[in-house]
Design a protein around this motif. Structure first.
Motif, PDB file in Angstrom:
ATOM      1  N   ALA A 136       0.842  -1.196   0.000  1.00 25.43           N
ATOM      2  CA  ALA A 136       0.000   0.000   0.000  1.00 25.43           C
ATOM      3  C   ALA A 136       0.876   1.244   0.000  1.00 25.43           C
ATOM      4  O   ALA A 136       1.868   1.305   0.723  1.00 25.43           O
ATOM      5  CB  ALA A 136      -0.924   0.024   1.212  1.00 25.43           C
ATOM      6  N   LEU A 138       1.008   5.199   1.038  1.00 25.93           N
ATOM      7  CA  LEU A 138       0.319   5.893   2.120  1.00 25.93           C
ATOM      8  C   LEU A 138       0.471   7.409   2.097  1.00 25.93           C
ATOM      9  O   LEU A 138      -0.474   8.133   2.366  1.00 25.93           O
ATOM     10  CB  LEU A 138       0.825   5.367   3.470  1.00 25.93           C
ATOM     11  N   GLY A 268       5.291   4.056   0.444  1.00 21.74           N
ATOM     12  CA  GLY A 268       4.375   3.177   1.159  1.00 21.74           C
ATOM     13  C   GLY A 268       5.093   2.007   1.781  1.00 21.74           C
ATOM     14  O   GLY A 268       6.273   2.089   2.128  1.00 21.74           O
ATOM     15  N   ASN A 284      -2.978  -4.503   3.534  1.00 20.54           N
ATOM     16  CA  ASN A 284      -3.426  -3.316   2.811  1.00 20.54           C
ATOM     17  C   ASN A 284      -4.619  -2.676   3.510  1.00 20.54           C
ATOM     18  O   ASN A 284      -4.659  -1.457   3.721  1.00 20.54           O
ATOM     19  CB  ASN A 284      -3.793  -3.685   1.373  1.00 20.54           C
ATOM     20  N   ASP A 285      -5.592  -3.488   3.875  1.00 21.36           N
ATOM     21  CA  ASP A 285      -6.787  -2.965   4.538  1.00 21.36           C
ATOM     22  C   ASP A 285      -6.441  -2.309   5.869  1.00 21.36           C
ATOM     23  O   ASP A 285      -6.994  -1.263   6.230  1.00 21.36           O
ATOM     24  CB  ASP A 285      -7.809  -4.083   4.761  1.00 21.36           C
ATOM     25  N   LYS A 288      -4.611   0.977   5.234  1.00 25.19           N
ATOM     26  CA  LYS A 288      -5.566   1.966   4.729  1.00 25.19           C
ATOM     27  C   LYS A 288      -6.362   2.565   5.887  1.00 25.19           C
ATOM     28  O   LYS A 288      -6.625   3.781   5.917  1.00 25.19           O
ATOM     29  CB  LYS A 288      -6.515   1.311   3.720  1.00 25.19           C
ATOM     30  N   LYS A 289      -6.730   1.725   6.860  1.00 25.59           N
ATOM     31  CA  LYS A 289      -7.487   2.218   8.014  1.00 25.59           C
ATOM     32  C   LYS A 289      -6.674   3.203   8.854  1.00 25.59           C
ATOM     33  O   LYS A 289      -7.246   4.072   9.519  1.00 25.59           O
ATOM     34  CB  LYS A 289      -7.939   1.039   8.878  1.00 25.59           C
ATOM     35  N   LEU A 291      -5.076   5.598   7.880  1.00 25.42           N
ATOM     36  CA  LEU A 291      -5.234   6.944   7.330  1.00 25.42           C
ATOM     37  C   LEU A 291      -6.480   7.634   7.871  1.00 25.42           C
ATOM     38  O   LEU A 291      -6.705   8.817   7.595  1.00 25.42           O
ATOM     39  CB  LEU A 291      -5.271   6.876   5.802  1.00 25.42           C
ATOM     40  N   TYR A 309      -2.858   7.615  -1.050  1.00 24.66           N
ATOM     41  CA  TYR A 309      -3.157   6.192  -0.917  1.00 24.66           C
ATOM     42  C   TYR A 309      -3.265   5.506  -2.270  1.00 24.66           C
ATOM     43  O   TYR A 309      -3.886   6.015  -3.204  1.00 24.66           O
ATOM     44  CB  TYR A 309      -4.456   5.968  -0.140  1.00 24.66           C
ATOM     45  N   ASN A 311      -3.817   1.233  -3.510  1.00 19.84           N
ATOM     46  CA  ASN A 311      -3.890  -0.165  -3.091  1.00 19.84           C
ATOM     47  C   ASN A 311      -2.757  -0.952  -3.738  1.00 19.84           C
ATOM     48  O   ASN A 311      -1.958  -0.405  -4.517  1.00 19.84           O
ATOM     49  CB  ASN A 311      -5.256  -0.773  -3.415  1.00 19.84           C
ATOM     50  N   TYR A 315      -0.398   0.457  -6.624  1.00 22.87           N
ATOM     51  CA  TYR A 315       0.967   0.757  -6.157  1.00 22.87           C
ATOM     52  C   TYR A 315       1.990  -0.002  -7.000  1.00 22.87           C
ATOM     53  O   TYR A 315       3.053   0.533  -7.343  1.00 22.87           O
ATOM     54  CB  TYR A 315       1.083   0.384  -4.684  1.00 22.87           C
TER      55      TYR A 315
END
Length: 339
Positions: A136, A138, A268, A284-285, A288-289, A291, A309, A311, A315
């Motif tokens: 990911a 970021l 990232g 990844n999930d 992502k959270k 952020l 961001y 995914n 990326y």
């Protein structure tokens, strides 16, 4: 008396059908058990601490930002995420460490833009596309050019004039040969027709110590210098983005000063090649959270870093494009490795 017994052949057929039925029944029970075990094993990731390699010295903005991400993702995943500093080689030691790490998701690293450039400049132990799983993207850096308060110039144009009058005598610090802060200034120097004296450091904190200590008069670095500018301890000459930074809207970019040089650097998290796609999705999930974590956003704002961001799929595509673009930049600057 009536004979109700079945013929032997019929009995054998019945037995076979019964046994086949039992076998089928057992299989029907066993298959879900097997699937459940596999699913259960997957659900257990992660079930032990994760190491996140920080390829910079402790105390700099990258270290601070990555530790904020680590603390946040640790809460999300329910396991410790331990930051391990491995500074040097222009931030490439994290990528190099991936070569010997197991692709199980328990060893991760930051992926600075320089890893897509260095293989074009020198022999490396890794291929940034084939040997790394991109998990990911970021955030990214804001690059700046700053000077000490006693430097004999106050603006970027005055610095260029001084450098032309003193070729090779004006030193500047950067975070390692082949990093964006290094090549951005080299490209700018070519376009401005000046010769500067580059000095490589292991990380941003060392550059700050050196410029404040009077050992160098200029620094090409990231946003760790902005607080020092705000405190009146350094002078900001220009930024290198496509737009002015929100922190200093009155400071023109290098391009606005007349030299077409733009450097922006998303970064990232990555892991070794061959990672299980399911594990990549979990990571990844989780990242992502982060952020959405107020503490993470507060840290990004502290170092003037935007949210960028991407995914895993996007990326990876970005990495492939960047790898080719960096090759062109290195060749244009005459810094390509000799074959």
């Amino acid at each position: 008396m009536t004979d109700t017994s079945q013929p032997k052949a019929s009995l054998d057929l019945t037995r076979r059908q019964t046994l086949q039925g039992l076998a089928g029944s057992l299989a029907s029970f066993a298959a879900p058990a097997f699937v459940s075990s596999a699913a259960l094993a997957q659900d257990k990731f992660p079930n032990k601490p994760i190491t996140l390699i920080v390829p910079w010295t402790a105390g700099g903005p990258s270290d601070g930002v990555l530790r904020a991400f680590a603390e946040s993702v640790s809460r999300i995943l329910g396991v410790s995420v331990i930051c391990e500093n491995k500074p040097g080689a222009g931030g490439a030691l994290g990528a190099a460490a991936m070569m010997s790490a197991r692709p199980d998701g328990y060893t991760l690293t930051q992926l600075p833009l320089g890893i897509y450039r260095q293989p074009h400049m020198q022999k490396t132990s890794y291929d940034p596309i084939k040997d790394i799983t991109h998990i990911a993207c970021l955030t990214g850096y804001t690059f700046c050019i700053a000077a000490s308060l006693d430097a004999p110039f106050k603006t970027l144009k005055e610095m260029v004039a001084y450098a032309k009058a003193n070729p090779g005598k004006l030193e500047y610090g950067h975070t390692g040969t082949g990093t964006t802060p290094h090549l951005a200034i080299e490209e700018f120097s070519q376009k401005a027709g000046i010769e500067l004296n580059p000095i490589a450091y292991k990380g941003a904190s060392e550059i700050v110590q050196s410029i404040l200590g009077g050992h160098i008069r200029m620094a090409s670095s990231t946003t760790e210098i902005i607080p020092l500018v705000k405190e009146g301890r350094l002078r900001l000459l220009a930024t290198l983005g496509s737009k002015r930074t929100k922190a200093f809207p009155d400071i023109a970019t290098v391009k606005e000063n007349g030299w077409d040089t733009i450097s922006e650097s998303p970064f990232g998290i990555g892991g070794p090649k061959g990672m299980d796609p399911a594990v990549v999705r979990v990571l990844n999930d989780a990242f992502k959270k982060t952020l959405d974590d107020p503490k993470v956003i507060e840290t990004l704002d502290k170092f003037y870093q935007p949210v960028i961001y991407m995914n895993s799929e996007d990326y990876t595509k970005y990495a492939m494009r960047t790898f080719e673009a960096e090759k062109a930049t290195v060749e244009r600057l005459g810094l390509a490795k000799k074959t």
